[in-house]
Design a protein around this motif. Structure first.
Motif, short mmCIF file in Angstrom:
data_model
loop_
_atom_site.label_atom_id
_atom_site.label_comp_id
_atom_site.label_asym_id
_atom_site.label_seq_id
_atom_site.Cartn_x
_atom_site.Cartn_y
_atom_site.Cartn_z
N MET A 1 2.37 -11.45 -8.91
CA MET A 1 2.63 -10.14 -8.35
C MET A 1 3.71 -10.28 -7.28
N THR A 2 4.92 -9.87 -7.59
CA THR A 2 6.01 -10.03 -6.65
C THR A 2 6.59 -8.72 -6.16
N ASP A 3 6.09 -7.60 -6.64
CA ASP A 3 6.62 -6.31 -6.20
C ASP A 3 6.24 -6.06 -4.75
N ILE A 4 7.22 -5.71 -3.95
CA ILE A 4 7.01 -5.38 -2.55
C ILE A 4 7.61 -4.00 -2.30
N THR A 5 6.82 -3.13 -1.72
CA THR A 5 7.31 -1.82 -1.31
C THR A 5 7.47 -1.84 0.19
N ARG A 6 8.64 -1.47 0.67
CA ARG A 6 8.89 -1.45 2.12
C ARG A 6 8.94 0.00 2.58
N VAL A 18 4.11 -3.21 1.62
CA VAL A 18 2.95 -3.20 0.74
C VAL A 18 3.20 -4.24 -0.34
N HIS A 19 2.24 -5.15 -0.48
CA HIS A 19 2.32 -6.20 -1.49
C HIS A 19 0.94 -6.38 -2.07
N GLY A 20 0.85 -6.30 -3.38
CA GLY A 20 -0.45 -6.43 -4.03
C GLY A 20 -1.39 -5.35 -3.51
N SER A 21 -2.53 -5.77 -3.04
CA SER A 21 -3.52 -4.81 -2.55
C SER A 21 -3.60 -4.80 -1.03
N ARG A 22 -2.46 -5.11 -0.37
CA ARG A 22 -2.43 -5.16 1.09
C ARG A 22 -1.25 -4.36 1.64
N ASP A 58 -6.19 3.60 4.54
CA ASP A 58 -6.66 4.33 5.72
C ASP A 58 -7.38 3.35 6.65
N LYS A 59 -7.77 3.83 7.81
CA LYS A 59 -8.34 2.94 8.83
C LYS A 59 -9.65 2.29 8.42
N THR A 60 -10.35 2.84 7.43
CA THR A 60 -11.59 2.21 6.98
C THR A 60 -11.33 0.93 6.20
N LYS A 61 -10.07 0.71 5.82
CA LYS A 61 -9.71 -0.47 5.02
C LYS A 61 -8.95 -1.51 5.82
N ILE A 62 -8.88 -1.35 7.16
CA ILE A 62 -8.18 -2.33 7.98
C ILE A 62 -8.96 -3.64 7.97
N MET A 106 6.03 0.30 28.46
CA MET A 106 5.12 0.23 27.31
C MET A 106 3.88 -0.57 27.70
N LYS A 107 2.72 0.01 27.42
CA LYS A 107 1.46 -0.60 27.81
C LYS A 107 0.72 -1.26 26.65
N VAL A 108 1.09 -0.93 25.40
CA VAL A 108 0.34 -1.42 24.25
C VAL A 108 1.21 -1.51 23.00
N GLU A 109 0.87 -2.45 22.14
CA GLU A 109 1.42 -2.53 20.79
C GLU A 109 0.28 -2.99 19.89
N ILE A 110 0.16 -2.37 18.72
CA ILE A 110 -0.95 -2.66 17.81
C ILE A 110 -0.40 -2.90 16.40
N MET A 111 -0.82 -4.01 15.80
CA MET A 111 -0.42 -4.36 14.44
C MET A 111 -1.66 -4.53 13.59
N VAL A 112 -1.64 -4.00 12.35
CA VAL A 112 -2.78 -4.11 11.45
C VAL A 112 -2.35 -4.56 10.05
N VAL A 113 -3.32 -5.13 9.36
CA VAL A 113 -3.20 -5.42 7.94
C VAL A 113 -4.41 -4.75 7.28
N ALA A 114 -4.15 -4.02 6.21
CA ALA A 114 -5.24 -3.29 5.55
C ALA A 114 -5.19 -3.48 4.03
N ALA A 115 -6.32 -3.30 3.41
CA ALA A 115 -6.40 -3.26 1.95
C ALA A 115 -5.92 -1.87 1.50
N THR A 116 -5.40 -1.80 0.28
CA THR A 116 -4.97 -0.51 -0.24
C THR A 116 -5.99 0.04 -1.20
#
Length: 116
Positions: A1-6, A18-22, A58-62, A106-116
């Motif tokens: 699976m090499t398709d990447i959506t930016r 977005v790559h695979g199910s992430r 969505d946030k339930t899949k983070i 700037m007081k905060v920065e937040i990074m997440v990885v989630a399932a799709t």
């Protein structure tokens, strides 16, 4: 699976990939750096909600979240907003650290990885 959506690719980075199910979101920051920590966290989380939706998630899949605070003294205030935002029983693995931000307002920065 090499398709990447930016999502919103730019010359330096994409807002998300977005790559695979992430979906991998870049660090989200507040639009209004004049806000207090609660306002800045609220704005960053709204950006995350928007990016996740655009990537089919969505946030339930983070799966993981990394939070950088300019002042670790803001930890409790940040957590109050975070706790109201996350879905009970669907909380991700998370790390929070203090870091020097590239903009001193700037007081905060937040990074997440989630399932799709």
């Amino acid at each position: 699976m090499t398709d990447i959506t930016r999502i919103d690719p730019g010359p330096r980075m994409s807002e998300a990939s977005v790559h695979g199910s992430r979906i991998y979101c870049s660090g989200m920051i507040p639009e209004d750096t004049g806000l207090d920590i609660a306002g800045q966290v609220t704005q960053a989380l709204a950006e995350i909600d928007s990016l996740l939706a655009r990537g089919g998630s969505d946030k339930t899949k983070i799966l993981t979240a990394t939070i950088w605070l300019a002042d670790i003294g803001d930890f409790a205030a940040m957590n109050a907003v975070w706790d109201a935002w996350v879905v009970p029983g669907r909380t991700p693995a998370r790390a929070t650290v203090e870091a020097k931000m590239n903009d001193p307002r700037m007081k905060v920065e937040i990074m997440v990885v989630a399932a799709t």
